[in-house]
Write a protein that holds these residues in place. Structure first.
Motif, PDB file in Angstrom:
ATOM      1  N   GLY A  25       0.854  -1.127   0.118  1.00 40.48           N
ATOM      2  CA  GLY A  25       0.022  -0.026  -0.044  1.00 40.48           C
ATOM      3  C   GLY A  25       0.787   1.190   0.079  1.00 40.48           C
ATOM      4  O   GLY A  25       0.174   2.607   0.152  1.00 40.48           O
ATOM      5  N   GLY A  26       2.086   1.345   0.092  1.00 41.35           N
ATOM      6  CA  GLY A  26       2.990   2.404   0.206  1.00 41.35           C
ATOM      7  C   GLY A  26       3.607   2.664   1.171  1.00 41.35           C
ATOM      8  O   GLY A  26       4.370   3.793   1.377  1.00 41.35           O
ATOM      9  N   ARG A  27       3.203   2.184   2.435  1.00 42.32           N
ATOM     10  CA  ARG A  27       3.471   2.469   3.671  1.00 42.32           C
ATOM     11  C   ARG A  27       5.009   2.432   3.746  1.00 42.32           C
ATOM     12  O   ARG A  27       5.608   1.329   3.590  1.00 42.32           O
ATOM     13  CB  ARG A  27       2.887   1.794   4.762  1.00 42.32           C
ATOM     14  CG  ARG A  27       3.292   2.224   6.190  1.00 42.32           C
ATOM     15  CD  ARG A  27       2.196   1.654   7.308  1.00 42.32           C
ATOM     16  NE  ARG A  27       2.835   1.931   8.678  1.00 42.32           N
ATOM     17  CZ  ARG A  27       2.525   2.945   9.359  1.00 42.32           C
ATOM     18  NH1 ARG A  27       1.491   3.846   8.608  1.00 42.32           N
ATOM     19  NH2 ARG A  27       3.099   3.311  10.408  1.00 42.32           N
ATOM     20  N   LEU A  28       5.867   3.244   4.242  1.00 42.58           N
ATOM     21  CA  LEU A  28       7.192   3.040   4.319  1.00 42.58           C
ATOM     22  C   LEU A  28       7.738   2.683   5.789  1.00 42.58           C
ATOM     23  O   LEU A  28       7.177   3.047   6.777  1.00 42.58           O
ATOM     24  CB  LEU A  28       7.986   4.508   4.049  1.00 42.58           C
ATOM     25  CG  LEU A  28       7.503   4.992   2.680  1.00 42.58           C
ATOM     26  CD1 LEU A  28       8.652   6.396   2.711  1.00 42.58           C
ATOM     27  CD2 LEU A  28       8.159   4.016   1.652  1.00 42.58           C
ATOM     28  N   SER A  29       8.707   1.802   6.146  1.00 42.76           N
ATOM     29  CA  SER A  29       9.091   1.317   7.204  1.00 42.76           C
ATOM     30  C   SER A  29      10.745   1.023   7.188  1.00 42.76           C
ATOM     31  O   SER A  29      11.392   0.586   5.933  1.00 42.76           O
ATOM     32  CB  SER A  29       8.563   0.179   7.797  1.00 42.76           C
ATOM     33  OG  SER A  29       8.504  -0.938   6.688  1.00 42.76           O
ATOM     34  N   PHE A  30      11.313   0.958   8.521  1.00 42.97           N
ATOM     35  CA  PHE A  30      12.861   0.585   8.348  1.00 42.97           C
ATOM     36  C   PHE A  30      13.017  -0.711   8.262  1.00 42.97           C
ATOM     37  O   PHE A  30      12.093  -1.448   9.122  1.00 42.97           O
ATOM     38  CB  PHE A  30      13.383   1.319   9.573  1.00 42.97           C
ATOM     39  CG  PHE A  30      13.520   2.639   9.688  1.00 42.97           C
ATOM     40  CD1 PHE A  30      14.726   3.309   8.613  1.00 42.97           C
ATOM     41  CD2 PHE A  30      12.786   3.811  10.364  1.00 42.97           C
ATOM     42  CE1 PHE A  30      14.703   4.579   8.724  1.00 42.97           C
ATOM     43  CE2 PHE A  30      12.897   4.890  10.367  1.00 42.97           C
ATOM     44  CZ  PHE A  30      14.044   5.465   9.518  1.00 42.97           C
ATOM     45  N   VAL A  31      13.964  -1.453   7.512  1.00 45.26           N
ATOM     46  CA  VAL A  31      14.331  -2.661   7.584  1.00 45.26           C
ATOM     47  C   VAL A  31      15.865  -2.751   7.788  1.00 45.26           C
ATOM     48  O   VAL A  31      16.450  -1.797   7.465  1.00 45.26           O
ATOM     49  CB  VAL A  31      13.752  -3.435   6.191  1.00 45.26           C
ATOM     50  CG1 VAL A  31      12.140  -3.477   6.316  1.00 45.26           C
ATOM     51  CG2 VAL A  31      14.203  -2.748   5.191  1.00 45.26           C
ATOM     52  N   LEU A  32      16.272  -3.987   8.020  1.00 47.68           N
ATOM     53  CA  LEU A  32      17.854  -4.158   7.950  1.00 47.68           C
ATOM     54  C   LEU A  32      17.964  -4.989   6.679  1.00 47.68           C
ATOM     55  O   LEU A  32      17.500  -6.009   6.389  1.00 47.68           O
ATOM     56  CB  LEU A  32      18.177  -4.900   9.196  1.00 47.68           C
ATOM     57  CG  LEU A  32      18.085  -4.402  10.548  1.00 47.68           C
ATOM     58  CD1 LEU A  32      18.669  -5.097  11.494  1.00 47.68           C
ATOM     59  CD2 LEU A  32      18.692  -2.915  10.500  1.00 47.68           C
ATOM     60  N   CYS A  33      18.705  -4.441   5.719  1.00 46.40           N
ATOM     61  CA  CYS A  33      19.234  -5.262   4.500  1.00 46.40           C
ATOM     62  C   CYS A  33      20.108  -6.414   4.914  1.00 46.40           C
ATOM     63  O   CYS A  33      20.666  -6.379   5.971  1.00 46.40           O
ATOM     64  CB  CYS A  33      20.252  -4.160   3.929  1.00 46.40           C
ATOM     65  SG  CYS A  33      19.349  -2.691   2.996  1.00 46.40           S
ATOM     66  N   PRO A  34      19.805  -7.492   3.954  1.00 46.44           N
ATOM     67  CA  PRO A  34      20.313  -8.764   4.369  1.00 46.44           C
ATOM     68  C   PRO A  34      21.552  -8.827   4.650  1.00 46.44           C
ATOM     69  O   PRO A  34      22.339  -9.729   5.292  1.00 46.44           O
ATOM     70  CB  PRO A  34      19.506  -9.708   3.520  1.00 46.44           C
ATOM     71  CG  PRO A  34      19.142  -8.854   2.307  1.00 46.44           C
ATOM     72  CD  PRO A  34      18.995  -7.312   2.995  1.00 46.44           C
TER      73      PRO A  34
END
Length: 368
Positions: free
Chosen positions: A183-192
């Motif tokens: 839906g376009g919501r942005l969130s922080f993630v850790l790149c693998p």
């Protein structure tokens, strides 16, 4: 979601998670939808207040420093007086007014330059400085500043330059990136993929605990390196004010500001300011590598007091009403105080010069 947020989400869906520094640069500097292209950040009607907005005294004391630096460098007959990231032009206006009053010889010797990437802010700066009737020139890049001795000021400059963040997961460092939902919501993630931060940086830090965050800014260090090379080549001095820490340390200092309140950095790209604390140790190292005279990192409050903050405040309020003196007192507390919401301790000062100078925040021994 903002128009820029939708564009960022589309780019992430196409290319994969986005590094924080790329997101930062789009959110602040995109020519069509970036924060500095569309918003009015400064002042009480904007999103945040900077030191020049609080009191004219700040700019007057910066002018005093510039006068002393110019004289300490031998009063070169031609010198560029530049501000990089000059906001609405308030600081430069206070500097020019002070020079006109107490150091017209420096004003005659100076070429006034404003280094500004935003067309919108450049127009405001031109309007602010028009009453001085001086040949003030706006430049988009520091590289465009003419060769020769340079007097440079940067107030809240480096905090606007992008950072990268690394998180220690207990076994390896992984870069913090931004992902987008369907839906376009942005969130922080850790790149693998595991990434190792610079070795010289890690050597100065204790072993990290799981969850530790390390912020690095190759862009800030590159800017400092470019400034250092210019000062080392042509001579001059520079004075920088920003919030941050004197020593490199772990910590997540990423934040966003909108309407004088903290905001989620990812929810309104292009409509809120994004910033983080400046690692002054890393900046100082770049200037030291160019063999410049570099001050210890000082607190803003101590530096302004050493430059005559209380004396100037007293003179400014001597003939005023009790209400006017109360306003001045409040401004002094905001600029130099150490309590919550005050700048004196949180904000740091770094000064660099091509020759030893006997003025704050340089230590007296540096000018012997």
């Amino acid at each position: 979601m903002t128009p820029l947020g939708r564009r960022i989400a589309e780019a992430i869906r196409r290319d994969g998670p986005m590094r924080l520094d790329r997101f930062w640069n789009l959110a602040l500097f995109d020519r069509e939808h970036g924060y500095y292209s569309r918003q009015m950040p400064f002042g009480r009607s904007g999103d945040f207040v900077t030191a020049p907005d609080i009191s004219q005294i700040f700019g007057e004391l910066v002018a005093v420093w510039l006068i002393a630096a110019w004289r300490g460098l031998g009063t070169p007959a031609s010198v560029t007086l530049a501000e990089i990231g000059p906001g609405r032009g308030t600081l430069m206006a206070d500097i020019l007014r002070t020079l006109r009053r107490v150091a017209p010889d420096l004003l005659r010797a100076a070429r006034i330059r404003l280094v500004e990437v935003s067309d919108r802010l450049a127009a405001l700066q031109a309007e602010t400085l028009a009453p001085f009737d001086l040949p003030v020139r706006r430049l988009r890049r520091l590289e465009d500043v003419e060769p020769g001795p340079l007097l440079l000021v940067g107030n809240e400059l480096f905090d606007a330059v992008a950072i990268r963040q690394f998180v220690f997961d207990g076994t390896a460092w992984r870069e913090r990136c931004i992902d987008a939902s369907a839906g376009g919501r942005l969130s922080f993630v850790l790149c693998p993929q595991a990434l190792q931060p610079p070795g010289d940086l890690m050597a100065r830090l204790p072993p990290p605990a799981a969850g530790a965050v390390l912020e690095v800014s190759p862009e800030r260090e590159a800017l400092a390196g470019h400034l250092a090379a210019r000062l080392a080549r042509d001579g001059g001095a520079a004075l920088f004010f920003d919030y941050g820490h004197a020593l490199t340390e772990f910590g997540d200092t990423l934040q966003a500001i909108g309407g004088h309140a903290y905001a989620d950095p990812l929810t309104r790209p292009g409509e809120i300011d994004i910033t983080s604390h400046v690692d002054f140790a890393r900046l100082a190292a770049r200037f030291e590598a160019a063999r410049l005279t570099v001050s210890a990192v000082a607190e803003q409050g101590d530096t302004l007091l050493a430059l005559g903050l209380l004396e100037r405040a007293g003179a400014l309020g001597a003939d005023g009403s009790a209400a006017a003196r109360a306003v001045i007192t409040a401004a002094v507390e905001r600029l130099a105080g150490t309590g919550p919401g005050q700048m004196g301790r949180l904000f740091k000062v770094l000064a660099v010069a091509s020759a030893p100078l006997a003025l704050p925040p340089f230590a007296p021994s540096q000018a012997d």
